[in-house]
Write an enzyme that holds these catalytic residues in place. Structure first.
Site, PDB file in Angstrom:
ATOM      1  N   ASP A   1       0.864  -1.172   0.000  1.00 41.06           N
ATOM      2  CA  ASP A   1       0.000   0.000   0.000  1.00 41.06           C
ATOM      3  C   ASP A   1       0.908   1.232   0.000  1.00 41.06           C
ATOM      4  O   ASP A   1       2.115   1.137   0.271  1.00 41.06           O
ATOM      5  CB  ASP A   1      -0.968  -0.014   1.198  1.00 41.06           C
ATOM      6  CG  ASP A   1      -2.190   0.865   0.918  1.00 41.06           C
ATOM      7  OD1 ASP A   1      -2.122   1.708   0.004  1.00 41.06           O
ATOM      8  OD2 ASP A   1      -3.221   0.709   1.607  1.00 41.06           O
TER       9      ASP A   1
HETATM   10  C1  BGC Z   1      -5.087   3.116   0.095  1.00 45.22           C
HETATM   11  C2  BGC Z   1      -5.216   2.101  -1.017  1.00 45.22           C
HETATM   12  C3  BGC Z   1      -5.085   2.779  -2.360  1.00 45.22           C
HETATM   13  C4  BGC Z   1      -3.752   3.495  -2.407  1.00 45.22           C
HETATM   14  C5  BGC Z   1      -3.445   4.139  -3.737  1.00 45.22           C
HETATM   15  C6  BGC Z   1      -3.855   3.996  -0.087  1.00 45.22           C
HETATM   16  O1  BGC Z   1      -3.859   5.049   0.816  1.00 45.22           O
HETATM   17  O2  BGC Z   1      -5.043   2.449   1.330  1.00 45.22           O
HETATM   18  O3  BGC Z   1      -6.425   1.418  -0.893  1.00 45.22           O
HETATM   19  O4  BGC Z   1      -5.216   1.849  -3.393  1.00 45.22           O
HETATM   20  O5  BGC Z   1      -3.742   4.481  -1.397  1.00 45.22           O
HETATM   21  O6  BGC Z   1      -4.173   5.266  -3.967  1.00 45.22           O
END
Ligand code: BGC
Length: 714
Positions: A266
């Site tokens: 993530d």
């Molecule tokens: C979130 C993810 C997301 C990623 C990219 C993160 O803060 O937890 O679910 O896909 O950002 O935007």
């Protein structure tokens, strides 16, 4: 297993290995690095200086045919080894044409509709140059305080699994590389929804049995459907951050679940191993994330900066780098990026918000509305004068929900517009804003309500009140909206209350005062069309809850499939597992929702009263529409393992079917229950189907007795 024919897989693997042999260590590590919006300053950064050295493999949050083509061209020209870039984005519930939020979609109990929605999202994303989405989120959520409950498919592993496999298929198509399809990414591995207190990013403390029986099945279902990628989670699980856990990312995900795609961290989850107190510094974090099994690092240079040193110091081997890179290259090859890295720039205009896509969003949205109370006022009658009131009644943006990143609110059909298109005799007053208001606006609303036969109030949460880092301790309606509701109720005009929100909202204070109550969630571009169709009864209201609705925040977590307790006991001990001021039952149970017609379930027949641990039984039941109009019901199959070596849930969903019946029509619904679906993890963490008696129910929701029978596993 990745959905590709053996031959294609073999040739892609051979091609990837050949490429590997030509890449320098820097270039290999570059392929493990993804850039885009910086997580630290929220600025878009393209890092073109990385192209000549090949220090970039993928972009996130960069989309649009023109910009992706430009970056791809630039990179191809400057990067000697010409490995195409892979563009990714959070296409969560639609790209431009916005579908209902995932939570709303799960209330449709119609995974095929969600599959269609994912297909449309994939097509629009594809023509915008994307080949990968960070969706579906298949985290089970039992706590509506958690803001991200809106991004998933509810509280139940069986229902969530069906949506996981459907959306993976919708995004990816039959085979990786199919035109207009993109890679799916299941997230967040694992247990993110169980963050203590519903506080986003908070730690999770969970028994391995709960992890395997409740939280893992949706991931397994998506892996079995061929999900190409998985995202690691931010939080720590039983003391170890998921992104640094080799046990979770390699032993469980790859070795046990059979995942053969690649893992992306993530955003920022690898460097966050430092504030977790799990890594000493950036270098240590890069090593721990990599060794845990994070193939690609989202948003940053930490792999570029530290993996080469780690290899030089002998802490990592080049072979480990090759192993991490292989599935990424294989997927780039399977996607066809090497032959056609560019996107046809004329197609965006053809597909964004095209009639076909709008119609898909409309069809799904209609099925997501959950009717909780109705004294007979709904559906609205043709000759009624309707006062439409509330901050979401003529709203085009908030009703799109969180993660509608490439939305166009101008294209949204508001509820007011939907009512007008449907020929409803409607007057409108906003009454108040989402969280503030004034007496003049309030009086205007009261005024139009007085002159009407019915007041339809659309209240709820803004799109910024649920989603990531949007947990709430108070999950009721904002004070000003409650004031508006009270004022309209005082007129004595019957009130239909529609709640637009990203989570279940507590409704105790007013549910008995309104004539009808429904959750419309956040329905996306076609909100108004869908709500108008449902409210006027042009279609039945057919959503069912995918999460239990608590009576108060104090009851949370409250979910239907809780394990049996010792009390209330058999003898004269009357203590219950509730509270002194409230019992343990949710207000509205999982699976609940009314239709405009009535259904009768009867004639339960089991093909046998017993089955072996590898057998199955067929369950038939007759469903009749005994009302006066056509309608839909969701026939639900629950089981309970009556005696087990571990305490078993009081009920578990094991099958469902949504059916459409004309007035007076009946149909036999058939479920095939495989004994293996009754398996659970015992004390020793063995997955077992234990012999013994089971009760089953075919019912309209998880609380209703419905019709029931018993069988035995021998
Ligand atoms: C979130 C993810 C997301 C990623 C990219 C993160 O803060 O937890 O679910 O896909 O950002 O935007």
């Amino acid at each position: 297993m990745l959905p590709v024919l053996n031959e294609r897989m073999e040739s892609a693997t051979a091609h990837a290995k050949e490429l590997l042999s030509k890449l320098s260590l820097t270039e290999k590590i570059g392929q493990l690095s993804q850039f885009g919006t910086s997580i630290y300053n929220n600025k878009r950064e393209y890092f073109p200086e990385h192209y000549p050295e090949g220090k970039i493999g993928s972009y996130l949050t960069v989309s649009g045919a023109q910009i992706t083509n430009q970056l791809q061209r630039d990179c191809q020209e400057k990067f000697p080894t010409h490995i195409p870039l892979l563009f990714a984005d959070d296409v969560i519930h639609g790209y431009r044409t916005t579908m209902p939020t995932p939570l709303a979609q799960s209330c449709s109990w119609n995974p095929s509709a969600a599959e269609r929605g994912a297909e449309v999202a994939a097509k629009e994303a594809y023509v915008a140059g994307l080949r990968w989405t960070f969706s579906p989120m298949v985290d089970i959520a039992r706590d509506p305080r958690w803001g991200r409950i809106v991004e998933g498919y509810g509280e139940d592993p069986y229902l969530c699994s069906r949506f996981a496999e459907a959306t993976v298929r919708g995004y990816q198509g039959k085979e990786i590389g199919e035109k207009y399809h993109i890679l799916a990414c299941m997230k967040h591995f694992i247990g993110y929804g169980a963050c203590i207190g519903g506080r986003d990013y908070n730690e999770v403390d969970m028994s391995p049995q709960t992890l395997y029986d409740i939280y893992l099945p949706p991931f397994q279902a998506g892996i079995d459907a061929g999900a190409a990628t998985v995202m690691s989670a931010f939080h720590s699980m039983n003391g170890v951050p998921c992104t640094g856990s080799r046990h979770l990312l390699t032993e469980v995900l790859r070795n046990e679940c059979g995942f053969d795609g690649f893992v992306v961290s993530d955003a920022g989850a690898v460097p966050e191993l430092i504030p977790h107190g799990y890594a000493e510094d950036w270098k240590d974090a890069a090593q721990k994330g990599f060794q845990a099994g994070v193939n690609m690092l989202m948003a940053g240079d930490f792999y570029n900066d530290y993996l080469p040193q780690l290899v030089a110091e002998g802490k990592l081997t080049e072979q480990e780098i090759d192993e991490a890179l292989l599935p990424i290259l294989v997927l780039k090859i399977l996607l066809g990026l090497f032959e056609s890295p560019y996107t046809d720039e004329s197609e965006e205009a053809k597909f964004f918000f095209c009639e076909e896509h709008l119609s898909v969003s409309r069809e799904i949205a209609k099925e997501c509305v959950v009717l909780l109370e109705n004294n007979g006022i709904l559906p609205l009658q043709k000759n009624q004068k309707v006062a439409l009131i509330g901050p979401f009644a003529d709203e085009k943006d908030h009703v799109l929900g969180t993660w509608s990143c490439r939305k166009d609110p101008e294209k949204t059909v508001s509820i007011l517009e939907g009512f007008r298109k449907a020929g409803v005799d409607v007057t409108y007053a906003k009454g108040c804003d989402i969280c503030e208001g004034c007496d003049a606006k309030l009086s205007e609303a009261v005024e139009i309500a007085r002159k009407s036969d019915v007041a339809v109030l659309v209240l709820g949460e803004g799109e910024d009140m649920s989603g990531e880092a949007k947990s709430r301790t108070d999950i009721s309606l904002p004070q000003i909206q409650l004031k508006l509701l009270d004022a309209v109720l005082e007129t004595g005009v019957p009130v239909v209350l529609l709640i637009s929100a990203g989570r279940p909202i507590v409704v105790e204070d007013f549910r008995e005062k309104v004539a009808a109550l429904a959750y419309i969630w956040q329905l996306g571009t076609s909100t108004g069309d869908a709500v108008a169709e449902v409210m006027t009864g042009r279609c039945d209201v057919s959503g069912r809850l995918s999460v239990s609705v608590p009576k108060s925040v104090g009851q949370i977590p409250v979910y239907y499939n809780y394990p049996s307790t010792g009390r209330p006991a058999l003898g004269k001990i009357w203590y219950e597992t509730g509270y002194i001021d409230e019992n343990a039952h949710s207000r509205y149970p999982f699976g609940y929702g009314l239709s405009y017609t009535e259904f009768e379930y009867s004639d339960l027949r089991l093909s046998a009263n017993e089955m072996t641990a590898d057998g199955s039984i067929t369950i038939n039941c007759k469903v009749k529409n005994v009302g006066k109009r056509a309608g839909k019901t969701v026939v639900q199959l629950y089981v309970r393992d009556l005696v087990g070596s571990r305490v078993r849930p009081i009920k578990e969903l094991k099958g469902f079917e949504k059916i459409d019946l004309d007035a007076g029509e009946s149909r036999t619904v058939t479920f095939i229950l495989q004994a293996r679906e009754l398996a659970f993890h015992n004390e020793k963490m063995e997955k077992v189907v234990e012999p013994g008696r089971f009760r089953l129910w075919v019912s309209k929701d998880s609380r209703e007795e419905g019709i029931s029978g018993e069988f035995e596993v021998v």
